[in-house]
Scaffold this motif. Sequence first.
Motif, PDB file in Angstrom:
ATOM      1  N   ARG A  31       0.978  -1.211   0.039  1.00 15.16           N
ATOM      2  CA  ARG A  31      -0.059   0.036   0.087  1.00 15.16           C
ATOM      3  C   ARG A  31       0.631   1.349   0.133  1.00 15.16           C
ATOM      4  NH1 ARG A  31      -4.639  -0.997   4.700  1.00 15.16           N
ATOM      5  NH2 ARG A  31      -2.621  -1.046   6.138  1.00 15.16           N
ATOM      6  N   HIS A  32       0.474   2.473  -0.693  1.00 11.77           N
ATOM      7  CA  HIS A  32       1.025   3.463  -0.470  1.00 11.77           C
ATOM      8  C   HIS A  32       0.136   4.587  -0.327  1.00 11.77           C
ATOM      9  CE1 HIS A  32       4.995   1.797  -1.390  1.00 11.77           C
ATOM     10  NE2 HIS A  32       4.179   1.042  -2.644  1.00 11.77           N
ATOM     11  N   ASN A  33       0.553   5.772   0.289  1.00 11.28           N
ATOM     12  CA  ASN A  33      -0.382   6.838   0.662  1.00 11.28           C
ATOM     13  C   ASN A  33       0.314   8.055   0.261  1.00 11.28           C
ATOM     14  OD1 ASN A  33      -1.945   7.791   2.772  1.00 11.28           O
ATOM     15  ND2 ASN A  33      -0.257   7.787   4.147  1.00 11.28           N
ATOM     16  N   MET A  66       3.888   7.115   3.949  1.00 14.52           N
ATOM     17  CA  MET A  66       4.792   6.161   4.850  1.00 14.52           C
ATOM     18  C   MET A  66       6.145   6.641   4.748  1.00 14.52           C
ATOM     19  SD  MET A  66       2.218   3.226   3.175  1.00 14.52           S
ATOM     20  CE  MET A  66       0.841   2.850   3.991  1.00 14.52           C
ATOM     21  N   MET A 125      10.300   7.111  -2.605  1.00 14.55           N
ATOM     22  CA  MET A 125       9.096   7.769  -3.196  1.00 14.55           C
ATOM     23  C   MET A 125       8.706   9.112  -2.851  1.00 14.55           C
ATOM     24  SD  MET A 125       6.458   4.479  -2.460  1.00 14.55           S
ATOM     25  CE  MET A 125       5.933   3.991  -3.977  1.00 14.55           C
ATOM     26  N   CYS A 129       5.106   9.613  -0.753  1.00 13.90           N
ATOM     27  CA  CYS A 129       4.336   8.540  -0.072  1.00 13.90           C
ATOM     28  C   CYS A 129       4.533   8.996   1.498  1.00 13.90           C
ATOM     29  CB  CYS A 129       4.842   7.085  -0.012  1.00 13.90           C
ATOM     30  SG  CYS A 129       4.039   6.041   0.639  1.00 13.90           S
ATOM     31  N   HIS A 155       9.047   4.977   3.198  1.00 10.41           N
ATOM     32  CA  HIS A 155       9.041   4.966   1.443  1.00 10.41           C
ATOM     33  C   HIS A 155       9.401   6.420   1.112  1.00 10.41           C
ATOM     34  CE1 HIS A 155       5.529   1.497   1.933  1.00 10.41           C
ATOM     35  NE2 HIS A 155       6.602   0.983   2.302  1.00 10.41           N
TER      36      HIS A 155
HETATM   37 CU    CU Z   1       4.434   4.111   0.254  1.00 11.30          CU
END
Ligand code: CU
Length: 483
Positions: free
Chosen positions: A404-406, A468, A476, A466, A471
């Motif tokens: 998952r990425h945010n 997170m 990212m 991202c 990440h």
């Molecule tokens: Cu991520």
Amino acid sequence: MVTGGLILNRRSFVLGAAASAVMVGARWDAAASAEHAYALEIRPGTARLLEDDSLQTGIWGFDGQVPGPVLRARQGQPLTVAVTNALEQPSSVHWHGLRIENSMDGVPGLTQDPIAPGETFTYRFTPPDAGTFWYHPHIRSWEQVARGLYGALVVEEDSAPDIDRDFVLVADDWRLGEDGAFDAESLGNLHDWAHAGRLGNILTVNAKAYERFEVTPGERVRLRLINTANARVMQFAVPGLRPWVVSHDGQPVAPYLVGSSGVELSPGQRTDLLVDVAGTSGDEIPIVELSTGDRLVAGYLVLSRKTPRPPRAFATPAALPASTVELPVAGNTQDVNLTMTGGAMRFLQSAVYKGETLDGRTLALEHSQAWAFNGIAGMSAKPLFTAARGTTVRLKLRNDTGWRHNIHLHGHHFVELSRRASADAGARPVTTDRADALQDTILLQADELSEVAFVADNPGKWMIHCHMLEHQASGMATWFEVA
Ligand code: CU
Ligand code: C2O
């Protein structure tokens, strides 16, 4: 070590020129001035995060506290925050979700120089939106946020909504040892970075094991939830009551009831709930966190012995005052692809890092890079795209990883246009509760595609990354420019 007295002296010195508006410490005195002025110091401190409050944790905090002081501002009125860095490493403050001028966005290397140890940087801006926001450093945030550097920023509506009490719930997960010590050893480990990020083993709200909020039966209460965790997606519910969601990411939504799986908050996201308190004096109504499949108690609404207030005639709360964000329109549209690759199970074959094409092994072992946006790991010299001011940008987010990425966008809010799994034939309209919400952060599942759109109306250099934080640190992160 700096003593309390010295800090006070330093604060008054820093803010000397604006002395009439100066507040010492993080208190807001509306009567003192229309301008809200704060001084914060970034420094180490201690907190009691565990139920056993004989155990202490060494943290880093704004004014040495976690969460940092709640900063209060008013929509459309200037705010000044003088930030002094008393750490031994550079820092900065980013005002997450605020659509403010670029030079105040707090991103070292893009919008300002880092605040060096011992130095002060004064942030001055006027929040255009009322709502729930937060602040945190934007350098080594995987370490600085994990250690406790964050706080809530509440921007009050111009005309106060019909609410009796207003509480901030800053939720975090911590990785602590048995003795309560902060697990610093595992900071920056590549395993976390290439997997789900740093997940903690202790849940806190306002840095307490069980935060308690005193309320009176019949009251309408606003709960401002903020997820400040590095990487954990959380789900909150108040099973004993019927809470309404009234905003996401500091932007009002048409009120809807929280469902049985709770309201989801990925790292960086906020949600405001309105809940009418029902029950008997002395009741303790749990606020729970559901993302692990267990019901973790995050805190309690404690019903006071005061005389109950007569409940409101209308059960459905009125929507908060409408947003001032300009909505994207068809026409004058620029399409941008953002494709996420890498991470455990589908490691990068190669990617461009600081202008050089490197193989996945070199990226990981020499540069701690595990992820890429459009084949580029980390920040590049050139922006991902440049948009003329006023253009609607349609950002096609494609998660080609097994995680998952945010994705968080600076300086702007977007709406989601469509979403699908990459295996699906066609895009479908967004059917989630957030279909119409303006958001600054959005969670994508593995192998999901989402189209979001926003009006690029805020000039400057803005990050997309991202949230997170592991990440972000391991690839990212990118940026765009509004010219
Ligand atoms: Cu991520
Ligand atoms: Cu909450 Cu780029 O950050």
